[in-house]
Structure formats: structure tokens, C-alpha cells
Design a protein around this motif. Structure first.
Motif, PDB file in Angstrom:
ATOM      1  N   UNK A 127     -16.268 -61.921  69.377  1.00 51.68           N
ATOM      2  CA  UNK A 127     -16.704 -62.077  67.987  1.00 51.68           C
ATOM      3  C   UNK A 127     -17.972 -61.286  67.683  1.00 51.68           C
ATOM      4  N   UNK A 128     -18.275 -60.323  68.535  1.00 50.36           N
ATOM      5  CA  UNK A 128     -19.346 -59.392  68.212  1.00 50.36           C
ATOM      6  C   UNK A 128     -20.646 -59.556  68.957  1.00 50.36           C
ATOM      7  N   UNK A 129     -20.706 -60.466  69.923  1.00 52.69           N
ATOM      8  CA  UNK A 129     -21.914 -60.782  70.701  1.00 52.69           C
ATOM      9  C   UNK A 129     -23.135 -60.877  69.794  1.00 52.69           C
ATOM     10  N   UNK A 130     -24.286 -60.356  70.193  1.00 49.41           N
ATOM     11  CA  UNK A 130     -25.479 -60.407  69.342  1.00 49.41           C
ATOM     12  C   UNK A 130     -26.178 -61.744  69.364  1.00 49.41           C
ATOM     13  N   UNK A 131     -26.614 -62.173  68.186  1.00 48.18           N
ATOM     14  CA  UNK A 131     -27.454 -63.362  68.075  1.00 48.18           C
ATOM     15  C   UNK A 131     -26.656 -64.656  68.199  1.00 48.18           C
ATOM     16  N   UNK A 132     -27.349 -65.688  68.595  1.00 50.09           N
ATOM     17  CA  UNK A 132     -26.875 -67.059  68.509  1.00 50.09           C
ATOM     18  C   UNK A 132     -27.946 -67.827  67.752  1.00 50.09           C
TER      19      UNK A 132
END
Length: 163
Positions: A129-134
Motif C-alpha cells: 500500500x505504498x510503505x512510507x508513514x504510519x
């Protein structure tokens, strides 16, 4: 579905918003929580482990072990992990898990590979789903990234996405 890391300050704020939304919506809202450690030791999508995330893999595995042993006790553990401004250290979290579930049971579950396999599946979803921020909040047709600090705004978002 919520993807989070216990050590993430934005996840901590979002957890409080989720708690408020759950209080408001009652049985009309259910949240599946999936820990995604922001640590290179167990998340290949991460290129550098930040200072706050040194114990993220171990904390996530401990949480999964608690869930596997007793989902209701996991709920108590999960909420406890998000209390306060900062994430508990692993030793504190392990002591809490031991007090809820019994040291022998927790140790036996941690010796199994199941928790690590669950974390790997969560990381694969995080990558898809695009990794990046949580945190990431997943709805049937969309994903919302970043901090939510307002329970009312989260309730509004859930109601829009549920239609």
C-alpha cells in the motif's frame, strides 16, 4: 485496519483518536490493528532505523504473542502500550505481558516463529500500500496516512468511508 508502530508519536495520537471514535460509535466500529515496526531488522521497506524505533521489532512480536495467547488480554496490553507520551521499553512491556498472561506462556509463545511470521505479513501489506508513514488507516476502497488527533474527525471519516 490500522498499521502502526508503538514507538511512533503520530500512532500514539491516532490511538487516542481511535479510542474516542470507538466510544462514540460503540459496536458500529471495529478496528483490526496490525503492528508494522519501523525498524530495518524486521522491515525491509525501512532504510534507516530512527532513534525511537530500536525496540520496535521486539515490541511488535510481543504484541502478536499476547494476541495469540488471549485476544482480550491483548486488548488490555495494546491500550497500555499507548498510555503516556512515550512508548514503554521492551523490559517494561514484557513485564506487563507476563503479568497479564504468565511469564512461561509468553516466553513459550515468543520462542515460536509465529509472531515473526505475522509481522512479515504486516510488512508485506505495508509495502503493497505504498510503505512510507504510519499510522495508516485502511478502508475497503482507500487508505488514509498520518496522524489523527480528533476523535470527531475520525468518526466523520469512518462514516464517509462506510457508505
Amino acid at each position: 485496519v490500522e498499521l502502526y508502530d508503538y514507538a511512533c508519536p503520530h500512532c500514539r495520537a491516532t490511538h487516542r483518536a481511535i479510542e474516542g471514535a470507538c466510544e462514540t460509535m460503540g459496536d458500529d466500529l471495529a478496528v483490526i490493528v496490525l503492528p508494522v515496526p519501523l525498524n530495518t531488522n524486521c522491515n525491509s521497506a525501512i532504510t534507516r532505523t530512527g532513534a525511537n524505533f530500536g525496540q520496535s521489532c521486539e515490541l511488535a512480536k510481543l504484541a502478536v504473542a499476547c494476541w495469540k495467547l488471549d485476544p482480550q488480554k491483548f486488548e488490555e496490553f495494546h491500550h497500555w502500550m499507548f498510555e503516556g507520551a512515550a512508548c514503554p521499553r521492551y523490559a517494561q512491556a514484557k513485564a506487563k505481558a507476563d503479568s497479564l498472561l504468565g511469564r512461561e506462556k509468553v516466553d513459550a509463545e515468543l520462542r515460536k516463529e509465529a509472531a515473526g511470521k505475522y509481522i512479515s505479513k504486516h510488512v508485506q501489506l505495508y509495502k503493497r500500500i505504498g510503505k512510507g508513514v504510519v499510522p495508516k488507516l485502511l478502508f475497503p476502497t482507500t487508505t488514509v496516512e498520518g496522524e489523527f488527533s480528533s476523535p470527531a474527525a475520525l468518526v466523520e471519516l469512518v462514516q464517509k468511508r462506510a457508505k
